[in-house]
Enzyme design. Structure first.
Site, short mmCIF file in Angstrom:
data_model
loop_
_atom_site.label_atom_id
_atom_site.label_comp_id
_atom_site.label_asym_id
_atom_site.label_seq_id
_atom_site.Cartn_x
_atom_site.Cartn_y
_atom_site.Cartn_z
N ASP A 37 45.75 49.86 38.32
CA ASP A 37 45.45 49.16 38.97
C ASP A 37 43.88 48.70 38.17
O ASP A 37 42.95 49.44 38.46
CB ASP A 37 45.09 50.04 40.26
CG ASP A 37 45.08 48.80 41.52
OD1 ASP A 37 44.86 47.88 41.17
OD2 ASP A 37 45.02 49.68 42.58
N ASP A 38 43.78 47.32 38.20
CA ASP A 38 42.77 46.65 38.01
C ASP A 38 42.34 46.74 36.56
O ASP A 38 40.64 47.08 36.49
CB ASP A 38 41.92 46.85 39.02
CG ASP A 38 41.68 46.09 40.74
OD1 ASP A 38 42.52 45.27 40.42
OD2 ASP A 38 40.85 45.62 41.11
N CYS A 75 45.87 42.23 42.75
CA CYS A 75 47.53 43.70 42.70
C CYS A 75 48.75 43.36 43.47
O CYS A 75 49.51 43.58 43.01
CB CYS A 75 46.77 44.39 44.12
SG CYS A 75 44.77 44.67 43.54
N ARG A 79 52.90 43.01 41.99
CA ARG A 79 54.04 43.99 42.81
C ARG A 79 54.74 43.20 43.23
O ARG A 79 55.49 43.68 42.91
CB ARG A 79 52.89 44.70 43.97
CG ARG A 79 51.66 45.63 42.95
CD ARG A 79 50.91 46.40 43.72
NE ARG A 79 49.12 46.52 42.98
CZ ARG A 79 49.33 47.79 42.64
NH1 ARG A 79 50.06 48.57 42.58
NH2 ARG A 79 48.07 48.29 41.95
N LYS A 132 50.73 53.83 44.86
CA LYS A 132 50.09 52.21 45.60
C LYS A 132 50.95 51.08 45.84
O LYS A 132 52.02 50.48 44.57
CB LYS A 132 49.07 51.34 44.94
CG LYS A 132 49.02 50.74 45.56
CD LYS A 132 47.11 49.62 44.51
CE LYS A 132 46.84 48.52 45.03
NZ LYS A 132 46.07 48.04 44.72
N HIS A 134 51.29 48.47 48.50
CA HIS A 134 50.21 46.94 48.83
C HIS A 134 51.53 45.53 48.77
O HIS A 134 50.83 44.42 48.16
CB HIS A 134 48.85 46.60 47.91
CG HIS A 134 48.34 45.97 48.29
ND1 HIS A 134 47.19 45.26 47.37
CD2 HIS A 134 47.82 45.77 48.97
CE1 HIS A 134 46.03 45.11 47.72
NE2 HIS A 134 46.87 45.20 49.36
N HIS A 223 40.67 51.08 39.84
CA HIS A 223 40.46 50.77 40.67
C HIS A 223 39.59 50.90 41.83
O HIS A 223 39.39 51.65 41.77
CB HIS A 223 41.83 50.12 41.85
CG HIS A 223 41.42 48.61 42.88
ND1 HIS A 223 40.45 49.31 44.06
CD2 HIS A 223 42.81 47.76 42.74
CE1 HIS A 223 40.88 47.84 45.03
NE2 HIS A 223 41.30 47.38 44.11
N ASP A 329 47.64 45.96 36.79
CA ASP A 329 48.27 44.46 37.65
C ASP A 329 47.70 43.70 37.97
O ASP A 329 48.00 42.14 37.94
CB ASP A 329 48.82 44.85 38.79
CG ASP A 329 47.63 45.19 39.46
OD1 ASP A 329 45.51 45.83 38.52
OD2 ASP A 329 46.97 45.45 40.48
N ASN A 330 46.65 43.05 37.47
CA ASN A 330 45.56 41.91 36.01
C ASN A 330 44.43 42.45 36.08
O ASN A 330 43.99 43.75 35.44
CB ASN A 330 44.63 41.59 37.76
CG ASN A 330 44.71 42.66 39.18
OD1 ASN A 330 45.00 43.05 39.75
ND2 ASN A 330 43.37 43.22 38.58
N LYS A 379 40.35 39.04 36.99
CA LYS A 379 41.17 39.63 38.23
C LYS A 379 40.98 38.27 39.72
O LYS A 379 39.37 37.71 39.24
CB LYS A 379 40.73 40.75 39.02
CG LYS A 379 41.45 40.62 40.43
CD LYS A 379 40.85 42.18 41.18
CE LYS A 379 41.86 42.26 42.52
NZ LYS A 379 41.07 43.61 43.18
#
Length: 535
Positions: A37-38, A75, A79, A132, A134, A223, A329-330, A379
């Protein structure tokens, strides 16, 4: 006698049939998709980082790395797209989880898509998830309502790693869930460990079911808030005092040596928001070093837990029949913890040292510019710094060890890949709803070293930022300027030399492709969207 013989023959035929079915099931691999994540492009060892990621590095060494793999730059859009094999707008999450009263922007997965879990469950897989979610905060949209047999993790977008239900925005409720019930975290909680604990428990529970499993392991690391365990931080404290320019150059050189980028590639300039390192005070330098040490420690701990998952597979004898895919994710996040979007308590916690478990801070553009080496921006934007992710796939006996693949691929391809591996068809109808055809292309030929046609075009849009990738060409723009820029990715991966004036016909061609996709995917200009109404 003839009747007895007939019965025996029939029994033998049934047993042979069942045996064949069982062999078919047992030969189908377990599938694990691990999502960071991130996390920036250069943040793991096998993509250039100084951070210790021996488990991910081992997967890369024994499998393949794809150097031009793309996500959706944020994010929840990523997903939604990863889970459904559609562009995020087609799945109902065109922006974030805010409801905008438009089908493509409803803020949760719609009924005209299926998740990988729903498709694989129908095909005989047990479906597991930890981490996560989301893509829908209302209990009606939780993972167990979208095909997952077991779930444990964070329903929302971010939280403290030590106190995960602590709200950070006004009037906010954060939820940890076990299956379809809220879960109250106990003492000695650290999110990265907790999510892996349950993933391992779910894998262990699967061993007596005689079914293959699909695990979606969605870590929140790294993240913000950047928070790590003391022993992990100690490994890295002091390693970042050389400054961001030196760190970026060192990662850049390692990427060349690893074959991640071309030997003649150019490093993007330091981001304009980042000052000269020598202009900082000693205190400011130490603060940066501390934040980077905590950030690295978060990735280190994630890697340790990936190692724990692999160890469980080995204990169960499933390691040779499991494919593992890893991505982010990014791109790295330049976001800061400030402004009216955060509670006063959180804003106060932002000023605490990042080593303090009660702190709530981020590493901002200073760290994100390092993480995204060699790219620019972050991001949220559709430049490579927002959308490019490291991608690793490991499958013993199928994927040639140490492979590096430079062809462009996208998160929409994971649905088709998983179904191809599982020998499960993509449904046209699910629970009485017509299903939008998948946009993805299976990566299995890539994994086997075979010819792969790939995509005629890949498309990106997030909050007015736009891009098209076709072959070596990439057309990209950022809001609010909304001016198309054209880059040749084969010679300019860092997007430094805008060729739009030199090749106006190519700009026109890709622009037309983009607008055709916009109409098909239900994209609406960001400034024309109605106000969010919440989910």
């Amino acid at each position: 006698m003839k009747k007895v013989l007939s019965v025996l023959i029939l029994a033998a035929l049934i047993n042979n049939s069942l045996s064949a079915q069982n062999r078919g099931t047992s030969n189908r691999p377990n599938i694990i998709v691990i999502l960071a994540d991130d996390m920036g492009y250069s943040d793991i060892g096998c993509f250039g980082s100084e951070t210790q990621t021996p488990n991910l590095d081992a997967l890369a060494k024994g499998g393949l790395r794809m150097t031009q793999f793309y996500n959706a730059s944020r994010c929840c859009p990523t997903r939604a797209s990863l889970l459904t094999g559609l562009y995020q707008h087609q799945a109902g999450v065109g922006d974030m989880v805010n409801h905008r009263n438009i089908p493509a922007y409803q803020g949760y997965l719609n009924q005209n898509c299926v998740t990988i879990a729903e498709a694989l469950k129908a095909g005989g897989y047990n479906t597991l998830m930890a981490g996560k979610w989301h893509v829908g905060t209302n209990p009606a949209h939780w993972p167990v309502k979208r095909g997952f047999d077991r779930y444990f993790g964070l329903i929302d977008g971010a939280s403290s790693y030590f106190n995960p239900t602590r709200p950070y925005r006004p009037n906010q409720k954060l939820t940890i869930a076990l299956d379809d019930k809220e879960f109250n975290p106990g003492p000695n909680w650290y999110s990265t460990n907790a999510y892996a604990d349950y993933a391992i428990r779910f894998i262990d529970e699967n061993k007596n079911t005689n079914k293959p499993f699909f695990l979606y392991m969605a870590f929140t690391s790294p993240h913000w808030p950047i928070q790590a365990l003391p022993d992990d931080i100690t490994k890295y404290k002091g390693k970042y005092l050389k400054g961001w320019d030196v760190l970026r150059q060192e990662r850049f050189e390692r990427q060349k040596q690893l074959g991640i980028i071309r030997k003649d590639e150019k490093l993007s300039a330091r981001d304009k928001s980042v000052p000269e390192w020598d202009s900082l005070t000693a205190e400011e330098k130490d603060r940066f070093d501390t934040k980077m040490a905590v950030y690295a420690a978060m990735i280190d701990r994630m890697d340790q837990n990936i190692g724990r998952i692999r160890k469980k597979l080995q204990e169960l004898g499933e390691d040779k029949n499991t494919i593992i895919m890893f991505l982010s994710d990014n791109g790295a996040s330049n976001e800061s913890i400030k402004g009216p979007g955060f509670t006063p308590e959180i804003l106060a916690a932002n000023d605490k040292p990042a080593t303090d478990p009660s702190s709530f801070t981020s590493y901002g553009p200073l760290g994100a510019n390092v993480s995204n080496t060699p790219f620019r921006l972050f991001k949220h934007w559709e430049y490579e710094g927002g959308t490019a992710t490291p991608f690793i796939a490991y499958y013993p006996g199928i994927i040639k060890a140490g492979s590096v693949v430079n062809k462009p691929a996208h998160i929409i391809d994971l649905m088709a890949t998983c179904l191809d591996l599982a020998k499960v068809p993509y449904p046209k109808v699910y629970h009485g709803n017509s299903i939008t055809p998948t946009e993805g292309v299976s990566l299995v030929p890539v994994f086997k070293g075979q010819k792969w046609a790939g995509h005629n075009g890949l498309f990106f849009e997030h909050e007015g930022n736009r891009a098209v990738r076709q072959g070596n060409w990439k057309l990209v723009s950022q809001r609010p300027e909304n001016k198309w820029e054209l880059y040749n990715i084969s010679t300019d991966r860092a997007e430094l030399n805008d060729l739009s004036d030199k090749y106006p016909k190519k700009v026109a061609e890709l622009t037309a492709m983009y607008h055709a996709w916009v109409a098909r995917a239900g994209v609406i200009a960001f400034d024309e969207l109605p106000k969010s109404q919440g989910e």
